[in-house]
Write a protein that holds these residues in place. Structure first.
Motif, PDB file in Angstrom:
ATOM      1  N   ALA A 117      -8.896   3.231   0.664  1.00 43.83           N
ATOM      2  CA  ALA A 117      -9.408   3.002   1.630  1.00 43.83           C
ATOM      3  C   ALA A 117      -9.254   3.701   2.917  1.00 43.83           C
ATOM      4  O   ALA A 117      -8.376   4.567   2.972  1.00 43.83           O
ATOM      5  CB  ALA A 117      -9.509   1.449   2.101  1.00 43.83           C
ATOM      6  N   ASP A 156      -3.963  -6.881  -2.677  1.00 44.16           N
ATOM      7  CA  ASP A 156      -4.624  -7.937  -2.255  1.00 44.16           C
ATOM      8  C   ASP A 156      -4.188  -7.400  -0.516  1.00 44.16           C
ATOM      9  O   ASP A 156      -3.324  -8.238  -0.152  1.00 44.16           O
ATOM     10  CB  ASP A 156      -5.123  -8.865  -2.483  1.00 44.16           C
ATOM     11  CG  ASP A 156      -5.821  -9.443  -3.879  1.00 44.16           C
ATOM     12  OD1 ASP A 156      -6.269  -8.165  -4.713  1.00 44.16           O
ATOM     13  OD2 ASP A 156      -6.101 -11.049  -4.318  1.00 44.16           O
ATOM     14  N   PHE A 168      -4.352   0.746  -2.517  1.00 43.96           N
ATOM     15  CA  PHE A 168      -3.620  -0.705  -2.559  1.00 43.96           C
ATOM     16  C   PHE A 168      -2.887  -0.955  -3.833  1.00 43.96           C
ATOM     17  O   PHE A 168      -4.124  -1.108  -4.294  1.00 43.96           O
ATOM     18  CB  PHE A 168      -4.273  -1.706  -1.336  1.00 43.96           C
ATOM     19  CG  PHE A 168      -5.137  -1.951  -0.522  1.00 43.96           C
ATOM     20  CD1 PHE A 168      -4.363  -2.756   0.421  1.00 43.96           C
ATOM     21  CD2 PHE A 168      -6.107  -0.873   0.197  1.00 43.96           C
ATOM     22  CE1 PHE A 168      -4.093  -2.259   1.435  1.00 43.96           C
ATOM     23  CE2 PHE A 168      -5.728  -1.369   1.683  1.00 43.96           C
ATOM     24  CZ  PHE A 168      -5.463  -1.369   2.521  1.00 43.96           C
ATOM     25  N   SER A 227     -10.287  -5.674   1.180  1.00 49.61           N
ATOM     26  CA  SER A 227      -9.216  -4.509  -0.006  1.00 49.61           C
ATOM     27  C   SER A 227      -9.088  -5.860  -0.792  1.00 49.61           C
ATOM     28  O   SER A 227      -8.399  -6.495  -0.278  1.00 49.61           O
ATOM     29  CB  SER A 227      -8.543  -3.711   0.905  1.00 49.61           C
ATOM     30  OG  SER A 227      -9.691  -2.590   1.745  1.00 49.61           O
ATOM     31  N   ALA A 265     -13.687  -2.361   5.063  1.00 54.11           N
ATOM     32  CA  ALA A 265     -13.475  -2.916   3.721  1.00 54.11           C
ATOM     33  C   ALA A 265     -12.780  -4.140   3.958  1.00 54.11           C
ATOM     34  O   ALA A 265     -12.789  -4.764   4.827  1.00 54.11           O
ATOM     35  CB  ALA A 265     -11.476  -1.670   3.139  1.00 54.11           C
ATOM     36  N   SER A 304     -12.686   2.500  -5.743  1.00 55.26           N
ATOM     37  CA  SER A 304     -11.612   1.349  -6.299  1.00 55.26           C
ATOM     38  C   SER A 304     -11.349   2.074  -7.614  1.00 55.26           C
ATOM     39  O   SER A 304     -11.808   2.950  -7.600  1.00 55.26           O
ATOM     40  CB  SER A 304     -12.034  -0.002  -6.543  1.00 55.26           C
ATOM     41  OG  SER A 304     -13.673  -0.160  -7.147  1.00 55.26           O
ATOM     42  N   SER A 320      -8.161  -0.928  -4.057  1.00 52.32           N
ATOM     43  CA  SER A 320      -8.723  -0.669  -3.378  1.00 52.32           C
ATOM     44  C   SER A 320      -7.995   0.847  -2.882  1.00 52.32           C
ATOM     45  O   SER A 320      -7.591   0.530  -2.830  1.00 52.32           O
ATOM     46  CB  SER A 320      -8.797  -1.543  -2.217  1.00 52.32           C
ATOM     47  OG  SER A 320      -9.963  -2.368  -2.537  1.00 52.32           O
ATOM     48  N   GLU A 347       1.095  -1.072  -0.439  1.00 53.92           N
ATOM     49  CA  GLU A 347       0.055   0.205  -0.206  1.00 53.92           C
ATOM     50  C   GLU A 347       0.994   1.182  -0.145  1.00 53.92           C
ATOM     51  O   GLU A 347       1.799   1.198   0.501  1.00 53.92           O
ATOM     52  CB  GLU A 347      -0.858  -0.477   0.925  1.00 53.92           C
ATOM     53  CG  GLU A 347      -0.393   0.091   2.525  1.00 53.92           C
ATOM     54  CD  GLU A 347      -1.312  -0.631   3.359  1.00 53.92           C
ATOM     55  OE1 GLU A 347      -1.541   0.601   4.730  1.00 53.92           O
ATOM     56  OE2 GLU A 347      -1.378  -1.424   4.093  1.00 53.92           O
ATOM     57  N   GLU A 359     -14.181   1.262   3.522  1.00 53.93           N
ATOM     58  CA  GLU A 359     -13.921   0.928   2.305  1.00 53.93           C
ATOM     59  C   GLU A 359     -14.638   2.504   1.274  1.00 53.93           C
ATOM     60  O   GLU A 359     -15.622   3.011   2.162  1.00 53.93           O
ATOM     61  CB  GLU A 359     -15.052   0.507   1.478  1.00 53.93           C
ATOM     62  CG  GLU A 359     -14.640   0.296  -0.155  1.00 53.93           C
ATOM     63  CD  GLU A 359     -13.108  -0.753  -0.621  1.00 53.93           C
ATOM     64  OE1 GLU A 359     -12.104  -0.890  -1.539  1.00 53.93           O
ATOM     65  OE2 GLU A 359     -12.947  -1.736   0.350  1.00 53.93           O
ATOM     66  N   SER A 404      -9.756  -7.585   5.163  1.00 53.28           N
ATOM     67  CA  SER A 404      -9.606  -6.514   6.108  1.00 53.28           C
ATOM     68  C   SER A 404      -8.834  -6.325   7.270  1.00 53.28           C
ATOM     69  O   SER A 404      -7.830  -7.082   7.607  1.00 53.28           O
ATOM     70  CB  SER A 404     -11.050  -7.234   6.493  1.00 53.28           C
ATOM     71  OG  SER A 404     -10.747  -8.574   7.487  1.00 53.28           O
TER      72      SER A 404
END
Length: 245
Positions: A198, A212, A209, A192, A190, A224, A196, A173, A221, A215
């Motif tokens: 967030a 992957d 992000f 995520s 989220a 996207s 994503s 991230e 969230e 949460s």
């Protein structure tokens, strides 16, 4: 799985998580039950059959709008105030709408399943009229996100444009800190994945992000990516965030 809770003219809808306990609650619907209050923070109701829980799914965020289950008592509760009660709670879902209606409920409620297709159809006009997009630019590259229309996402949108420092965090991230905190009420938690957008409320940072993630407690969230996902990992230094008009 989407469910509605109605009490007179007041209604709240909840998105259930993919857990064993949430599925067992869903399978018991529809239900008409009495509410009882606990510590001026939550309304509780008791489904006819106790829900099966597993230690692996034990988690409780303690935030307004949460739907959770306390296995020792066999009660499901809806939080209308932040109220953390320990990780032995089993989170069932989170409010999609009507979170501010929960506090005013009392007496008898009806809980029933909402067909996801009809729920989506009800929201389509609202979504089309309120879709907001933002763009992140740096080093000649542009990333575009579509926001989810939540209060937190709208708070971020209202602070734009921003020229701000981006930071690398962990291996999945990029983060930055908007000048003002975002309102997370009625904002979905989220789950995520790569692309994503967030908001991590405990630190007050927006998270982009590029791998992957999943949460985490306090992670909400915002939206996207719809273009430029390949540039997220390379962000560094000063970035510009603007509205897409």
């Amino acid at each position: 799985m989407v469910v509605s809770v109605t009490c007179g003219e007041k209604e709240a809808t909840f998105q259930l998580y993919d857990t064993k306990a949430a599925k067992e609650l869903y399978d018991q619907l529809p239900l008409t039950l009495e509410l009882s209050n606990f510590r001026d923070a939550q309304w509780m109701f008791y489904p006819p059959e106790k829900l099966a829980v597993t230690d692996a799914e034990s988690y409780h965020d303690g935030k307004k709008g949460e739907l959770s289950y306390y296995e020792p008592w066999g009660d499901v509760f809806m939080l209308y105030e932040d109220f953390y009660a320990g990780d032995e709670m089993h989170r069932l879902g989170v409010a999609l709408s009507g979170v501010n209606n929960i506090e005013g409920m009392s007496g008898e409620i009806t809980i029933q399943a909402v067909e996801e297709e009809s729920f989506a159809a009800e929201k389509v006009t609202e979504k089309e009229s309120s879709v907001k997009q933002i763009k992140v630019t740096a080093n000649g590259n542009t990333i575009i996100y579509e926001l989810n229309g939540s209060p937190a996402a709208n708070d971020l949108y209202d602070q734009l444009p921003l020229t701000i420092e981006v930071q690398n965090y962990s291996t999945d991230e990029k983060i930055y800190y908007p000048p003002k905190e975002l309102n997370t009420s009625d904002t979905p938690l989220a789950d995520s994945e790569a692309g994503s957008l967030a908001y991590y409320a405990p630190w007050g940072d927006v998270v982009m992000f590029y791998r992957d993630f999943g949460s985490a407690s306090g992670l909400y969230e915002l939206g996207s990516v719809i273009a430029g996902e390949e540039y997220i990992k390379e962000l560094s230094g000063t970035i510009t965030i603007e509205k897409v008009e």
